[in-house]
Design an enzyme around this catalytic site. Structure first.
Site, mmCIF file in Angstrom:
data_model
loop_
_atom_site.group_PDB
_atom_site.id
_atom_site.type_symbol
_atom_site.label_atom_id
_atom_site.label_comp_id
_atom_site.label_asym_id
_atom_site.label_seq_id
_atom_site.Cartn_x
_atom_site.Cartn_y
_atom_site.Cartn_z
ATOM 1 N N LYS A 169 0.867 -1.186 0.000
ATOM 2 C CA LYS A 169 0.000 0.000 0.000
ATOM 3 C C LYS A 169 0.902 1.234 0.000
ATOM 4 O O LYS A 169 1.443 1.637 1.020
ATOM 5 C CB LYS A 169 -0.901 0.052 1.240
ATOM 6 C CG LYS A 169 -1.996 1.100 1.040
ATOM 7 C CD LYS A 169 -2.385 1.871 2.259
ATOM 8 C CE LYS A 169 -1.526 3.031 2.576
ATOM 9 N NZ LYS A 169 -1.586 4.179 1.647
ATOM 10 N N GLY A 200 -4.777 3.244 -1.732
ATOM 11 C CA GLY A 200 -5.911 3.742 -0.951
ATOM 12 C C GLY A 200 -5.422 4.454 0.288
ATOM 13 O O GLY A 200 -4.211 4.639 0.475
ATOM 14 N N GLY A 202 -4.513 5.222 4.186
ATOM 15 C CA GLY A 202 -3.891 4.455 5.254
ATOM 16 C C GLY A 202 -4.910 3.970 6.263
ATOM 17 O O GLY A 202 -4.835 2.836 6.753
ATOM 18 N N VAL A 205 -7.105 1.034 3.773
ATOM 19 C CA VAL A 205 -6.331 -0.099 3.244
ATOM 20 C C VAL A 205 -5.215 -0.506 4.220
ATOM 21 O O VAL A 205 -5.050 -1.684 4.552
ATOM 22 C CB VAL A 205 -5.728 0.255 1.857
ATOM 23 C CG1 VAL A 205 -4.878 -0.891 1.325
ATOM 24 C CG2 VAL A 205 -6.849 0.587 0.874
ATOM 25 N N GLY A 206 -4.480 0.502 4.704
ATOM 26 C CA GLY A 206 -3.377 0.225 5.639
ATOM 27 C C GLY A 206 -3.905 -0.431 6.909
ATOM 28 O O GLY A 206 -3.349 -1.430 7.391
ATOM 29 N N GLU A 244 10.240 2.318 9.808
ATOM 30 C CA GLU A 244 11.227 3.335 9.408
ATOM 31 C C GLU A 244 10.546 4.681 9.574
ATOM 32 O O GLU A 244 9.697 5.053 8.763
ATOM 33 C CB GLU A 244 11.647 3.110 7.946
ATOM 34 C CG GLU A 244 12.380 1.815 7.694
ATOM 35 C CD GLU A 244 13.774 1.797 8.309
ATOM 36 O OE1 GLU A 244 14.277 2.860 8.748
ATOM 37 O OE2 GLU A 244 14.360 0.704 8.368
ATOM 38 N N CYS A 278 13.822 11.783 5.423
ATOM 39 C CA CYS A 278 13.901 11.353 6.825
ATOM 40 C C CYS A 278 15.311 11.518 7.365
ATOM 41 O O CYS A 278 15.510 11.775 8.542
ATOM 42 C CB CYS A 278 13.468 9.902 6.930
ATOM 43 S SG CYS A 278 14.354 8.847 5.785
ATOM 44 N N GLU A 378 10.441 17.132 13.855
ATOM 45 C CA GLU A 378 10.764 16.922 12.454
ATOM 46 C C GLU A 378 9.881 17.838 11.608
ATOM 47 O O GLU A 378 8.654 17.760 11.679
ATOM 48 C CB GLU A 378 10.506 15.458 12.069
ATOM 49 C CG GLU A 378 10.900 15.170 10.644
ATOM 50 C CD GLU A 378 10.561 13.757 10.218
ATOM 51 O OE1 GLU A 378 9.424 13.307 10.463
ATOM 52 O OE2 GLU A 378 11.434 13.086 9.638
HETATM 53 P P1 NAD Z 1 2.457 8.914 7.126
HETATM 54 O O1 NAD Z 1 2.811 8.192 8.358
HETATM 55 O O2 NAD Z 1 1.394 9.926 7.157
HETATM 56 O O3 NAD Z 1 2.048 7.880 5.985
HETATM 57 C C1 NAD Z 1 2.867 6.801 5.612
HETATM 58 C C2 NAD Z 1 2.009 5.687 5.037
HETATM 59 O O4 NAD Z 1 1.166 5.168 6.076
HETATM 60 C C3 NAD Z 1 1.073 6.142 3.924
HETATM 61 O O5 NAD Z 1 1.007 5.142 2.930
HETATM 62 C C4 NAD Z 1 -0.257 6.276 4.658
HETATM 63 O O6 NAD Z 1 -1.369 6.147 3.787
HETATM 64 C C5 NAD Z 1 -0.176 5.113 5.638
HETATM 65 N N1 NAD Z 1 -1.060 5.221 6.796
HETATM 66 C C6 NAD Z 1 -1.610 6.331 7.346
HETATM 67 N N2 NAD Z 1 -2.399 5.997 8.398
HETATM 68 C C7 NAD Z 1 -2.333 4.646 8.531
HETATM 69 C C8 NAD Z 1 -2.919 3.717 9.435
HETATM 70 N N3 NAD Z 1 -3.719 4.103 10.418
HETATM 71 N N4 NAD Z 1 -2.615 2.404 9.299
HETATM 72 C C9 NAD Z 1 -1.780 1.985 8.323
HETATM 73 N N5 NAD Z 1 -1.216 2.822 7.417
HETATM 74 C C10 NAD Z 1 -1.478 4.142 7.522
HETATM 75 O O7 NAD Z 1 3.847 9.550 6.591
HETATM 76 P P2 NAD Z 1 4.077 10.449 5.309
HETATM 77 O O8 NAD Z 1 3.545 11.812 5.575
HETATM 78 O O9 NAD Z 1 3.621 9.719 4.104
HETATM 79 O O10 NAD Z 1 5.671 10.482 5.258
HETATM 80 C C11 NAD Z 1 6.460 11.351 5.993
HETATM 81 C C12 NAD Z 1 7.071 10.651 7.190
HETATM 82 O O11 NAD Z 1 7.784 9.481 6.773
HETATM 83 C C13 NAD Z 1 8.109 11.495 7.910
HETATM 84 O O12 NAD Z 1 7.923 11.424 9.293
HETATM 85 C C14 NAD Z 1 9.425 10.860 7.519
HETATM 86 O O13 NAD Z 1 10.481 11.068 8.412
HETATM 87 C C15 NAD Z 1 9.062 9.427 7.400
HETATM 88 N N6 NAD Z 1 10.044 8.717 6.562
HETATM 89 C C16 NAD Z 1 10.920 7.839 7.139
HETATM 90 C C17 NAD Z 1 11.895 7.202 6.356
HETATM 91 C C18 NAD Z 1 12.898 6.237 6.953
HETATM 92 O O14 NAD Z 1 13.535 5.490 6.204
HETATM 93 N N7 NAD Z 1 13.094 6.198 8.240
HETATM 94 C C19 NAD Z 1 11.949 7.463 4.983
HETATM 95 C C20 NAD Z 1 11.050 8.379 4.453
HETATM 96 C C21 NAD Z 1 10.090 8.989 5.235
#
Ligand code: NAD
Length: 471
Positions: A169, A200, A202, A205-206, A244, A278, A378
């Site tokens: 997803k 979809g 999070g 679908v997540g 991550e 990140c 962050e």
């Molecule tokens: P996010 O946590 O909002 O979303 C990440 C993913 O999780 C998306 O696909 C989203 O649809 C899904 N999601 C959201 N709610 C969910 C739920 N309740 N259950 C399951 N899945 C769900 O993050 P973002 O805004 O997409 O990305 C930015 C963040 O990602 C920053 O904090 C960044 O530091 C982090 N990041 C970490 C790394 C790493 O390697 N450590 C790399 C890139 C980004």
């Protein structure tokens, strides 16, 4: 306008059961460029069922078979580097020079996993004991929007190397990039059901993937808040998790550093991927007695940090991915000023001539204290906080005074000393003097930056369970 109405399930593009629509907005001008149909719980369950069926045979593949699939995946994606880069620029606003690197590192993840798998013993014997490393089962891969191609390839490569089947997803904000990637991966000819994709939300679908008892493992890249929720909700079905998450990475400039080298390197780390990274080195720790020189060096170097159309190869900083992300970054710049930090470069508001898109000014704050919000949280945008220290010990203390521990950097001339400082940093990865990379080295965080590791054998082991047979 492009429309996407299908998901990739059991080796085919099939119409979405979910009916909700979402617009894809181009970040350089705020215009709608595509519309996607979002998957629902039923789409997710169909994908999980396909992965479960496929696991009964794929889970028993030999190392040689998996090596062959990794080579096929590598070949398939290698042929699409140009189109994958173009769509990352278009949909996400990634600057051309960085977008290409991201796509290339995604492609090379398959070759790196092949090497790691070759070197990883999947069976060991001693006396009457045999230990095998078995694939954990169906893996749910959930990814963020800031490096879509890399996340998909990296997680898929490790999962395939381990013999897992997957349901991916991706971020709903990366739908065009995901489609281009899935079309490329489709050409690899994996057995049906080994790789499935549902686009979809999070929360729909997540959440179903996290809840579903037929998913054994979640490998997630995203925010701390969602990572916490996945750990909590996944506990009910004893999910294995790799998380991550975010970072607030320090770059320590030691007092013997050559600033003409250290500052440009530190700024590259800070403004990586327009600051939406990140690993971005967003806290720059400098010796107090060199602050004046550091400020001059930053001002000079920041002239190169041009903002604008990400397709232009001379541009260093592109737009933020969305209006929401633009507002988030602006609110942190405001907060920095309110908390008493001094704006050295940049500041609030859109750069001149770029009012239509989600552009912010790359901003450097000085006079930052490590307990200020801009030094602790962050931001995920091009905002750098410069913090001074008096001694090496104080630099280490400030660097470690963070809830995060993903990445860090040390810049200095005396290598022994730089290594000593690196050994004290509580972070999953420390780079010395530049942004070096090694695809066999682990990637992941201490503390709130996550749980578990990706890349190399560490990444493959995250999809394996050891099993002992005793006679
Ligand atoms: P996010 O946590 O909002 O979303 C990440 C993913 O999780 C998306 O696909 C989203 O649809 C899904 N999601 C959201 N709610 C969910 C739920 N309740 N259950 C399951 N899945 C769900 O993050 P973002 O805004 O997409 O990305 C930015 C963040 O990602 C920053 O904090 C960044 O530091 C982090 N990041 C970490 C790394 C790493 O390697 N450590 C790399 C890139 C980004």
């Amino acid at each position: 306008m492009t429309t996407i109405t299908t998901h990739y399930i059991n080796g085919e593009f099939i119409e979405s059961h979910g009916r909700e629509l979402m617009d894809i907005i181009k970040p350089t001008n705020g215009q709608v460029i595509a519309r996607v149909t979002l998957g629902d719980e039923e789409d997710t369950r169909r994908a999980i069922a396909a992965a479960k069926r496929a696991f009964s045979s794929f889970g028993r593949t030999t190392k040689d078979e998996r090596l062959r699939y990794l080579r096929q995946l590598h070949k398939a994606v290698s042929e699409h580097i140009d189109d994958l880069t173009a769509v990352m620029i278009e949909e996400y606003g990634g600057v051309a020079r960085f977008a290409r690197l991201i796509v290339e590192s995604g492609v090379s993840a398959f070759a790196a996993a092949e090497k790691a798998l070759q070197e990883l013993p999947l069976r060991e014997n001693w006396g009457k004991t045999t230990v095998t490393l078995e694939p954990v089962g169906v893996a749910g891969l959930i990814t963020a929007w800031n490096a879509n191609a890399l996340f998909i390839c990296l997680k898929l490569a490790s999962a395939i190397a381990a013999g897992c089947t997957v349901v991916l997803k991706p971020s709903e904000m990366s739908s065009l990039q995901t489609r281009a990637m899935v079309e490329a991966l489709h050409e690899a000819g994996l057995p049906k059901g080994v790789f499935n994709v549902v686009t979809g939300l999070g929360t729909v679908v997540g959440a179903e993937m996290v809840r579903n008892p037929d998913v054994a493992k979640i490998s997630f890249t995203g925010s701390v808040a969602v990572g916490e929720q996945i750990m909590r909700d996944g506990a009910a079905t004893m999910k294995r998790v790799t998380l991550e998450l975010g970072g607030k990475s320090p770059t320590i400039v030691l007092d013997d550093a050559v600033l003409d080298k250290a500052i440009p390197a530190a700024l590259i780390l800070a403004f990586l991927n327009s600051g939406q990274a990140c690993a971005a080195g967003t806290r720059l720790l400098v010796p107090k007695n060199r602050l004046a020189e550091v400020k001059r060096a930053i001002r000079d170097e920041m002239r190169n940090y041009t903002v604008g159309d990400p397709a232009d190869p001379n541009i260093m900083v592109g737009p933020m991915v969305s209006q929401k992300q633009y507002e988030r970054v602006e609110s942190y710049i405001r907060k920095g000023v309110e908390e008493g930090a001094e704006v050295l470069v940049g500041g609030e508001g859109r750069p001149k001539g770029l009012e239509a898109g989600f552009f912010v000014k790359p901003t450097v704050f000085v006079d930052v204290k490590n307990n200020m919000t801009i030094a602790q949280e962050e931001i995920f945008g091009p905002v750098l906080s410069v913090i001074t220290y008096d001694s090496e010990d104080e630099a280490i203390r400030i660097a470690n005074d963070s809830k995060y521990g993903l990445h860090s950097a040390v810049m200095g001339t005396d290598l022994q000393r730089a290594r000593r400082v690196a050994s004290h940093l509580r972070a999953g990865r420390v780079v010395i003097n530049n942004m070096s990379d090694d695809p066999q080295a682990p990637w992941g965080g201490f503390k709130y930056s996550g749980v578990g590791r990706e890349y190399g054998r560490y990444g493959i082991e995250a999809f394996l369970e050891p099993k002992a047979i005793l006679e």
